[in-house]
Design a protein around this motif. Structure first.
Motif, PDB file in Angstrom:
ATOM      1  N   GLU A  37       0.969  -1.132  -0.193  1.00  0.00           N
ATOM      2  CA  GLU A  37       0.031  -0.018   0.083  1.00  0.00           C
ATOM      3  C   GLU A  37       0.737   1.277  -0.142  1.00  0.00           C
ATOM      4  OE1 GLU A  37      -2.338  -0.360   3.388  1.00  0.00           O
ATOM      5  OE2 GLU A  37      -3.757  -2.031   2.637  1.00  0.00           O
ATOM      6  N   ASN A  38       2.012   0.978   0.393  1.00  0.00           N
ATOM      7  CA  ASN A  38       2.860   2.129   0.457  1.00  0.00           C
ATOM      8  C   ASN A  38       3.824   2.552  -0.809  1.00  0.00           C
ATOM      9  OD1 ASN A  38       1.853   3.021   3.123  1.00  0.00           O
ATOM     10  ND2 ASN A  38       3.488   1.674   3.999  1.00  0.00           N
ATOM     11  N   VAL A  39       3.605   1.701  -1.732  1.00  0.00           N
ATOM     12  CA  VAL A  39       4.535   1.869  -3.087  1.00  0.00           C
ATOM     13  C   VAL A  39       3.466   2.552  -4.290  1.00  0.00           C
ATOM     14  CG1 VAL A  39       5.340   0.354  -4.820  1.00  0.00           C
ATOM     15  CG2 VAL A  39       5.879  -0.038  -2.506  1.00  0.00           C
ATOM     16  N   VAL A  40       4.304   3.243  -4.873  1.00  0.00           N
ATOM     17  CA  VAL A  40       3.571   3.906  -6.015  1.00  0.00           C
ATOM     18  C   VAL A  40       4.399   3.557  -7.357  1.00  0.00           C
ATOM     19  CG1 VAL A  40       2.905   5.946  -7.088  1.00  0.00           C
ATOM     20  CG2 VAL A  40       2.437   5.675  -4.863  1.00  0.00           C
ATOM     21  N   PHE A  41       3.981   3.336  -8.498  1.00  0.00           N
ATOM     22  CA  PHE A  41       4.772   3.239  -9.729  1.00  0.00           C
ATOM     23  C   PHE A  41       4.594   4.626 -10.504  1.00  0.00           C
ATOM     24  CE2 PHE A  41       3.818  -1.277  -8.595  1.00  0.00           C
ATOM     25  CZ  PHE A  41       4.819  -1.933  -9.189  1.00  0.00           C
ATOM     26  N   VAL A  91       4.622  12.674 -16.773  1.00  0.00           N
ATOM     27  CA  VAL A  91       4.529  11.569 -15.778  1.00  0.00           C
ATOM     28  C   VAL A  91       3.256  11.243 -15.352  1.00  0.00           C
ATOM     29  CG1 VAL A  91       5.494  11.427 -13.460  1.00  0.00           C
ATOM     30  CG2 VAL A  91       6.941  12.722 -14.800  1.00  0.00           C
ATOM     31  N   ARG A  92       3.194   9.979 -15.004  1.00  0.00           N
ATOM     32  CA  ARG A  92       2.157   9.604 -14.476  1.00  0.00           C
ATOM     33  C   ARG A  92       2.553   8.447 -13.443  1.00  0.00           C
ATOM     34  NH1 ARG A  92      -1.911   6.870 -18.684  1.00  0.00           N
ATOM     35  NH2 ARG A  92      -3.167   7.550 -16.818  1.00  0.00           N
ATOM     36  N   VAL A  93       1.248   8.269 -12.549  1.00  0.00           N
ATOM     37  CA  VAL A  93       1.575   7.450 -11.373  1.00  0.00           C
ATOM     38  C   VAL A  93       0.467   6.333 -11.099  1.00  0.00           C
ATOM     39  CG1 VAL A  93       2.891   8.919 -10.141  1.00  0.00           C
ATOM     40  CG2 VAL A  93       0.628   9.273  -9.857  1.00  0.00           C
ATOM     41  N   THR A  94       0.482   5.271 -10.449  1.00  0.00           N
ATOM     42  CA  THR A  94      -0.491   4.097 -10.143  1.00  0.00           C
ATOM     43  C   THR A  94      -0.206   3.637  -9.015  1.00  0.00           C
ATOM     44  OG1 THR A  94      -1.949   2.753 -11.093  1.00  0.00           O
ATOM     45  CG2 THR A  94       0.173   2.329 -11.566  1.00  0.00           C
ATOM     46  N   CYS A  95      -1.269   3.009  -8.406  1.00  0.00           N
ATOM     47  CA  CYS A  95      -0.641   2.157  -7.054  1.00  0.00           C
ATOM     48  C   CYS A  95      -0.576   0.506  -7.473  1.00  0.00           C
ATOM     49  CB  CYS A  95      -2.044   2.228  -6.323  1.00  0.00           C
ATOM     50  SG  CYS A  95      -3.557   1.489  -7.184  1.00  0.00           S
ATOM     51  N   TYR A  96      -0.087  -0.060  -6.425  1.00  0.00           N
ATOM     52  CA  TYR A  96       0.300  -1.443  -6.533  1.00  0.00           C
ATOM     53  C   TYR A  96      -0.796  -2.326  -7.177  1.00  0.00           C
ATOM     54  CZ  TYR A  96       3.261  -5.489  -5.538  1.00  0.00           C
ATOM     55  OH  TYR A  96       4.045  -6.593  -5.827  1.00  0.00           O
ATOM     56  N   ASP A  97      -1.932  -2.053  -6.856  1.00  0.00           N
ATOM     57  CA  ASP A  97      -3.212  -2.799  -7.457  1.00  0.00           C
ATOM     58  C   ASP A  97      -3.132  -2.707  -8.852  1.00  0.00           C
ATOM     59  OD1 ASP A  97      -4.130  -3.730  -4.859  1.00  0.00           O
ATOM     60  OD2 ASP A  97      -5.698  -1.789  -4.755  1.00  0.00           O
ATOM     61  N   TYR A 139      -0.706  -2.906 -10.686  1.00  0.00           N
ATOM     62  CA  TYR A 139       0.454  -3.881 -11.040  1.00  0.00           C
ATOM     63  C   TYR A 139      -0.005  -5.268 -10.907  1.00  0.00           C
ATOM     64  CZ  TYR A 139       5.060  -6.504 -10.887  1.00  0.00           C
ATOM     65  OH  TYR A 139       5.925  -7.304 -11.026  1.00  0.00           O
ATOM     66  N   LYS A 140      -1.034  -5.482  -9.922  1.00  0.00           N
ATOM     67  CA  LYS A 140      -1.509  -6.928  -9.930  1.00  0.00           C
ATOM     68  C   LYS A 140      -2.425  -7.279 -10.949  1.00  0.00           C
ATOM     69  CE  LYS A 140      -1.506  -7.117  -4.529  1.00  0.00           C
ATOM     70  NZ  LYS A 140      -2.581  -7.104  -3.565  1.00  0.00           N
ATOM     71  N   THR A 141      -3.216  -6.270 -11.261  1.00  0.00           N
ATOM     72  CA  THR A 141      -4.156  -6.429 -12.443  1.00  0.00           C
ATOM     73  C   THR A 141      -3.511  -6.746 -13.797  1.00  0.00           C
ATOM     74  OG1 THR A 141      -5.524  -4.707 -11.619  1.00  0.00           O
ATOM     75  CG2 THR A 141      -5.829  -5.104 -13.754  1.00  0.00           C
ATOM     76  N   MET A 142      -2.133  -6.003 -14.033  1.00  0.00           N
ATOM     77  CA  MET A 142      -1.265  -6.326 -15.037  1.00  0.00           C
ATOM     78  C   MET A 142      -0.852  -7.677 -15.195  1.00  0.00           C
ATOM     79  SD  MET A 142       2.294  -4.510 -15.788  1.00  0.00           S
ATOM     80  CE  MET A 142       3.060  -5.525 -14.782  1.00  0.00           C
ATOM     81  N   CYS A 143      -0.524  -8.372 -13.815  1.00  0.00           N
ATOM     82  CA  CYS A 143      -0.095  -9.501 -13.860  1.00  0.00           C
ATOM     83  C   CYS A 143      -1.157 -10.330 -13.987  1.00  0.00           C
ATOM     84  CB  CYS A 143       0.570  -9.711 -12.158  1.00  0.00           C
ATOM     85  SG  CYS A 143       2.000  -8.881 -11.963  1.00  0.00           S
TER      86      CYS A 143
END
Length: 621
Positions: free
Chosen positions: A485-489, A561-567, A569-573
């Motif tokens: 929850e504390n990680v941002v891409f 510049v764009r940002v997104t949350c870890y969720d 990344y989960k969707t991508m996987c």
């Protein structure tokens, strides 16, 4: 002191040379021609072993590398599509026992596999994909593709076997018929009496046709048999009764339990493969003894047919039935392959996968996990490099004995990795001062240190707890963990920007970055921003997506510049939206959340392209 140092160096060199002299190693190569004989030998060796090392090679891989910031869930989601797409061509099994003084007694086998559709049902694989780099690597190691394709052992998974039996319509004697709990209706009683009368007349006709009778009576009995529908089953008279429902089949089986000692009922499955019963075949034996003999013949025949259907999976079932600890070098990758090919299709969630796998293999030990226990920070690409590293840095002699001297190796030896795993395992135990097997009250048990290291299904884990919770390691050699929850891409920054430069820009852009945070580049296009204070990641995402954004952050957004949350990344996987750059993959994952229906329609035409290797589908050849 110098003399002792040189002596130890000499011992290390001697140990390394003795290990690398693989020409003396005997690895049994198994194809269809010697599979049955080898299976009997393997069963004996597994029964007397302490551990079972496994290694396998497949036709390719379409998943990217599992990274330190992957959770057990995302690591599984990365590997899942690859396990379904590619096939196993080689499976090495090595049961081994541990004796005193770090001695090993190993029995290595190499099984050549090929998913041949012997039943003409599209199983185990109608087609599969290949990658040229994987096939070229196998060829360099001496893999015999001709022997694999023409003499490789086929197989069906447990799920496929159940489906095949239904489609084939394998008839087996019905044992232990359970009476229905519901009371019979009037229609049930009428149906049973009608069938009872029909069977009684048929049985009487068959019995009387064998006694001395006139030609007229023989003619009448023959005509009666034709009218009653009498047939032959294994030189015995049989009668097939069609049924309209499972209820009718159950009523016939219940009625025959006490009807006669010489009648054997055989349910006939529907050819549609629906799992329902379309008829009940009743076989008339000469006596009760003849009926028992027929039952044994049918059971033996069914078992032989089942062995043909299972093929190589017999080996997997032997390993599973033994409940012995399984040694692997990359447990998550290997176990997803084993589950997909030999148990059932992989479930969507990692928890379901682990639960299903542990019913078949309760103790899986990953040597990557033990390697981390010795404090190695060096990245080791494979088993030979791991052995070389240990030989050069630790003095831990291991004596490896292979008693099966009747095996003859011709040319280059292929499939040594399972044997190497035995050696590597014992060497690690020696370095860590672990006695692998503990004997208590006359029974052998796995050492507590190894017991605690089983079933760690995460390649980057350094502890059991770490593989189970949602905390991740962002850096390979840094043990400090952070919540997902504390990680941002973050992506869209200028080409050539370093992590330090990006961190300085962020620090001066907003008050959110006044606290402790870190930046790590994942690849040239994307970075991870780690907030060590709870809640700041959400605040950062809210600010970046706000219409009221201002200052330096607004300038960053204007620059792309764009940002997104870890969720995301989960969707991508989960969707397998892999591109060459992580930034492009995250963009596609964000699009899928907005246009889910459209993306799902396009997914079948967009294959995975993480590697540059050509992907070959056998359908195109």
């Amino acid at each position: 002191m110098a003399s002792l140092f040189h002596h130890l160096q000499f011992l290390k060199l001697k140990q390394k040379r003795s290990f690398c002299t693989t020409s003396k190693w005997k690895v049994k190569q198994v194809t269809t021609s010697n599979f049955t004989q080898s299976l009997d030998e393997l069963k004996t060796h597994i029964s007397s072993s302490d551990f079972i090392a496994i290694s396998m090679e497949k036709t390719g891989s379409s998943c990217p590398r599992v990274l330190p910031f992957d959770t057990a869930e995302t690591a599984y989601l990365k590997l899942r599509p690859s396990a379904h797409r590619f096939q196993l061509l080689h499976f090495a099994v090595c049961p081994f026992s541990v004796t005193d003084s770090n001695n090993l007694v190993a029995h290595p086998y190499n099984f050549l596999l090929f998913p041949r559709d012997e039943l003409k049902m599209g199983m185990p694989a109608y087609s599969f994909s290949c990658q040229t780099s994987y096939l070229a690597s196998m060829a360099r190691k001496g893999f015999d593709f001709n022997a694999c394709i023409y003499n490789g052992i086929s197989y069906l998974s447990r799920a496929q076997e159940s489906l095949a039996k239904i489609r084939i319509g394998t008839a087996s004697p019905s044992h232990n018929v359970m009476k229905s709990s519901s009371p019979p209706t009037v229609a049930d009683k009428i149906f049973v009496e009608r069938i009872r009368s029909r069977i009684r007349h048929w049985r009487k006709t068959c019995k009387s046709s064998g006694t001395n009778s006139s030609k007229d009576e023989e003619l009448i009995n023959s005509l009666r048999s034709i009218v009653l529908g009498s047939e032959q089953f294994r030189s015995r008279p049989s009668l097939t009764i069609d049924v309209c429902s499972e209820r009718q089949a159950q009523l016939i089986l219940e009625m025959l339990v006490d009807f006669a000692d010489d009648l054997l009922p055989l349910p006939v499955p529907a050819k549609s493969g629906s799992g329902t019963t379309q008829a009940v075949r009743i076989v008339l034996a000469n006596s009760k003894e003849d009926k028992d003999l027929l039952e044994k013949e049918l059971q033996s025949f069914e078992e032989e047919e089942n062995k043909k259907i299972r093929g190589f999976r017999e080996v997997i079932d032997l390993i599973s039935a033994s409940q012995k600890p399984v040694i692997s070098h990359n447990s998550l990758n290997d176990c997803t392959l084993v589950h997909s090919k030999f148990i059932a299709p992989l479930p969507p969630q990692v928890d379901e996968f682990i639960s299903s796998l542990c019913t078949a293999f309760p103790k899986v030990l990953d040597l990557n996990y033990l390697m981390k226990k010795i404090g190695s920070t060096r990245k080791l690409s494979g088993i030979p490099s791991a052995i070389s590293y240990l030989n050069n840095n630790f003095y831990a002699p291991v004596d490896l004995e292979i008693p099966d001297r009747d095996t003859v190796n011709k040319g280059r030896i292929h499939g040594l990795n399972a044997l190497r795993l035995c050696y590597l395992f014992m060497k690690l135990c020696s370095i860590l001062k672990i006695s692998p097997i503990v004997t208590e009250y006359g029974k052998k048990h796995l050492a507590p240190e190894l017991e605690n290291a089983t079933n760690v299904f995460h390649p980057c884990s350094t502890s059991i707890q770490e593989s189970c919770n949602g905390d991740i390691n962002v850096w390979t050699h840094n043990t400090r963990k952070v919540s997902c929850e504390n990680v941002v891409f973050l992506w869209g920054f200028k080409f050539g920007t370093t992590a330090g430069m990006l961190k300085n820009v962020l620090r001066s852009s907003h008050d959110i970055f006044s606290g402790e945070f870190d930046v790590k580049l994942v690849d040239k296009s994307c970075a991870i921003v780690v907030f060590w204070q709870q809640g700041l990641s959400k605040d950062f995402l809210d600010v970046m997506n706000s219409e009221e954004i201002s200052g330096d952050l607004k300038e960053l957004v204007s620059d792309g510049v764009r940002v997104t949350c870890y969720d995301t990344y989960k969707t991508m996987c989960r969707l397998g939206l892999w591109e060459m750059d992580l930034a492009e993959s995250l963009e596609r994952a964000l699009e899928s959340s907005r246009y889910d229906t459209k993306i799902n329609g396009e997914r079948h035409s967009s294959e995975i392209h993480w590697y540059n290797d050509n992907v070959i589908n056998f359908d195109d050849l």
